[in-house]
Design a protein around this motif. Structure first.
Motif, PDB file in Angstrom:
ATOM      1  N   UNK A   6      57.538  41.696 -18.960  1.00 26.94           N
ATOM      2  CA  UNK A   6      57.480  42.961 -20.172  1.00 26.94           C
ATOM      3  C   UNK A   6      56.602  42.537 -21.103  1.00 26.94           C
ATOM      4  N   UNK A   7      56.001  41.216 -21.176  1.00 27.06           N
ATOM      5  CA  UNK A   7      55.316  40.714 -22.394  1.00 27.06           C
ATOM      6  C   UNK A   7      53.863  40.496 -21.914  1.00 27.06           C
ATOM      7  N   UNK A   8      52.725  41.113 -22.341  1.00 23.90           N
ATOM      8  CA  UNK A   8      51.559  41.241 -21.983  1.00 23.90           C
ATOM      9  C   UNK A   8      50.352  40.469 -23.035  1.00 23.90           C
ATOM     10  N   UNK A  37      54.772  43.888 -26.189  1.00 19.46           N
ATOM     11  CA  UNK A  37      56.039  44.115 -25.554  1.00 19.46           C
ATOM     12  C   UNK A  37      56.398  45.324 -25.199  1.00 19.46           C
ATOM     13  N   UNK A  38      56.516  45.608 -23.574  1.00 18.60           N
ATOM     14  CA  UNK A  38      56.872  46.942 -23.138  1.00 18.60           C
ATOM     15  C   UNK A  38      58.541  47.056 -22.768  1.00 18.60           C
ATOM     16  N   UNK A  60      44.778  46.195 -26.098  1.00 15.98           N
ATOM     17  CA  UNK A  60      46.198  46.911 -26.104  1.00 15.98           C
ATOM     18  C   UNK A  60      46.542  48.084 -25.428  1.00 15.98           C
ATOM     19  N   UNK A  61      45.430  48.866 -25.445  1.00 14.93           N
ATOM     20  CA  UNK A  61      45.319  50.185 -24.707  1.00 14.93           C
ATOM     21  C   UNK A  61      45.790  50.003 -23.211  1.00 14.93           C
ATOM     22  N   UNK A 219      49.364  29.882 -24.392  1.00 13.33           N
ATOM     23  CA  UNK A 219      51.152  30.052 -24.376  1.00 13.33           C
ATOM     24  C   UNK A 219      51.572  28.835 -23.609  1.00 13.33           C
ATOM     25  N   UNK A 220      52.637  28.391 -24.306  1.00 13.30           N
ATOM     26  CA  UNK A 220      53.199  27.115 -24.046  1.00 13.30           C
ATOM     27  C   UNK A 220      54.692  27.428 -22.972  1.00 13.30           C
TER      28      UNK A 220
END
Length: 385
Positions: A6-8, A37-38, A60-61, A219-220
Motif C-alpha cells: 500500500x505504500x508507493x 499511502x493507499x 504522485x498522480x 528505504x532501509x
C-alpha cells in the motif's frame, strides 16, 4: 517503486545540485523522498524540492492511479521537502494538510498567500490518524533538526517515516555504501542535536519497525539494527572506530611535512585507520565526519595573525559546534617568531567534554628539524598505544 503493498515511492533524484544546503559536496546528487499511502483514504507523505514540482506531482498522480489524495502529511518544513505544499494544495484543493502547530506557523511564513481555511488538521504528539487499515501515529522530534519536526509510524506495515532521520547524501539511482554518506550527512546537518536524537531513538526502541523511510536516501529494509546502532553511536558522540585523523593547514609546506611525517610514523607503528586531510583542499565535511568517526585527532597548523590559519579555525569551529567530545587530541604548531597556534587551538576546545590531550606535542619553528622528528616519533608512539 512499491515499499509495501500500500505504500508507493513518489520522490525524485536531483543531479543538478552540486552543494547541498550550499556547503556539502554531493557528487552523486540528492534524493528528495515522498511517499503515497493507499487505503480507504489516501495520504501523501511530504513534498520535494521546488525544482522538481512537475516531476513530483506526476509521480504522485501515477501512484494515486486516478484517486484523489485525502491528506498531505508535512513532517518537516525545510524547503527541500516542503517547497511544493502550495502547488499540491492548488492541484488537490479538497485535500487536508496534516501538521503540528509549529509546522503550520512556519508554513504561513513560507506561503503567506496560501489559504488553508477548512483544510487543516493540527495534530499533537502521540496522536493518530486512521486511513482505513493503516493507522499513522505522529511522534514529535523537535530539533532533529528543526523545531517542528515530527516522524510518523505506520503500525500496520511497521514503517517508520523518519523525516530527515537515517538520511544520506546521494541520489537513489547511484549505488554506494550507506555508512559513509549517512555519517557525513548526520554529523554535518544533525550532529549538534545528539541529545534530541537520543530521545527519539528511545521512542523508536518501543516500536516494531520493519522498514525506515527517510526523506533522503534509500528505504532501509534489512539489518535495521546496524543503522540504529550507527545513529546511537553518532548521537552519543562515541568513537565509532579506533584510528587517527591528522588534519593540517600549511602555507609553504613545512607544516604539511610535519603532518605527513606523523601519518607515516603512525602507519609504520601499525596504528589502525590513519587518515590525513589538507583542510584547504580536501572536503571539509568529510574531514569533520572522520574526526567524529575515529578515536584520536591531530591538529597541525601555523600561527597566523596571532591566531591560527582560517581553514583550521573553520574546522575546529565545525567540530565544537557539533559537540565534539570523548576524543584524544594531539597538536602540531608552527611559527617563525612567536608560535601561539597550540594555545589557540587548545583554547577553542575549552567547553568540549572529555577531551584527553596528548602529553607529547610538536613545536616547529619555521621548518622541520631533527628535534621535531624526535617529537613526532614520540607523539606517534603515544597515539599508537
Amino acid at each position: 517503486m512499491k515499499i509495501t503493498e500500500d505504500i508507493i515511492y513518489a520522490g525524485v533524484n536531483d543531479h543538478q545540485v552540486d552543494l547541498f544546503e550550499g556547503q556539502y559536496r554531493v557528487p552523486n546528487g540528492m534524493a528528495y523522498n515522498s511517499y503515497v499511502i493507499l487505503d480507504e483514504k489516501t495520504a501523501v507523505m511530504d513534498t520535494v524540492d521546488a525544482n522538481f514540482a512537475d516531476e513530483w506531482l506526476a509521480n504522485v498522480a501515477k501512484a494515486l492511479d486516478g484517486r484523489k489524495p485525502d491528506y498531505l502529511i508535512v513532517q518537516h518544513m525545510e524547503p527541500d521537502h516542503s517547497a511544493n505544499i502550495e502547488n499540491f494544495v492548488k492541484a488537490y484543493p479538497e485535500a487536508t494538510v496534516v501538521a503540528n502547530t509549529k509546522t503550520f506557523a512556519m508554513m504561513k511564513n513560507f506561503f503567506p498567500k496560501m489559504d488553508l481555511a477548512g483544510k487543516k488538521l493540527e495534530v499533537k504528539d502521540g496522536e493518530s490518524l486512521t486511513l482505513g487499515k493503516h493507522v499513522l501515529t505522529f511522534v514529535f522530534a523537535p530539533m532533529v533538526h528543526w523545531p517542528e519536526v515530527m516522524v510518523t509510524y505506520d503500525s500496520t506495515d511497521k514503517v517508520l517515516f523518519a523525516a530527515d532521520g537515517f538520511g544520506k547524501f546521494g541520489a537513489l539511482d547511484r549505488e554506494e555504501p550507506w555508512d559513509d554518506e549517512a555519517r557525513r550527512y548526520f554529523i554535518g546537518i544533525v550532529g549538534k542535536y545528539g541529545l534530541q536524537v537520543q530521545k527519539l531513538l528511545k521512542v523508536a526502541g518501543t516500536l516494531d519497525i520493519r522498514k525506515i523511510c527517510s526523506l533522503h536516501g534509500p528505504v532501509l529494509t534489512e539489518n535495521l539494527g546496524h543503522y540504529i546502532e550507527k545513529y546511537d553511536i553518532w548521537s552519543s558522540y562515541r568513537p565509532e572506530e579506533e584510528g587517527v585523523v591528522v588534519a593540517y593547514t600549511s602555507v609553504y609546506g613545512n607544516t604539511k611535512k610535519a603532518a605527513e611525517l606523523l601519518a607515516a610514523k603512525l602507519k609504520e607503528k601499525g596504528c589502525p585507520n590513519v587518515v590525513i586531510y589538507d583542510l584547504a583542499r580536501d572536503d571539509m565535511s568529510a574531514a569533520v565526519a572522520d574526526a567524529f568517526r575515529y578515536s584520536k585527532l591531530v591538529l597541525a597548523t601555523l600561527t597566523y595573525n596571532a591566531g591560527i590559519y582560517p581553514f583550521m579555525q573553520d574546522f575546529i569551529n565545525r567540530l565544537t559546534e557539533r559537540s565534539f567530545q570523548n576524543r584524544t587530541i594531539g597538536l602540531i604548531e608552527n611559527g617563525s617568531w612567536a608560535p601561539t597556534a597550540a594555545k589557540v587551538m587548545k583554547g577553542m576546545f575549552e567547553k568540549s567534554k572529555n577531551i584527553t590531550w596528548t602529553e607529547n606535542n610538536v613545536k616547529v619553528m619555521s621548518a622541520v628539524k631533527e628535534e621535531n622528528v624526535k617529537e613526532i616519533e614520540a607523539l606517534a608512539e603515544e597515539l599508537c598505544k
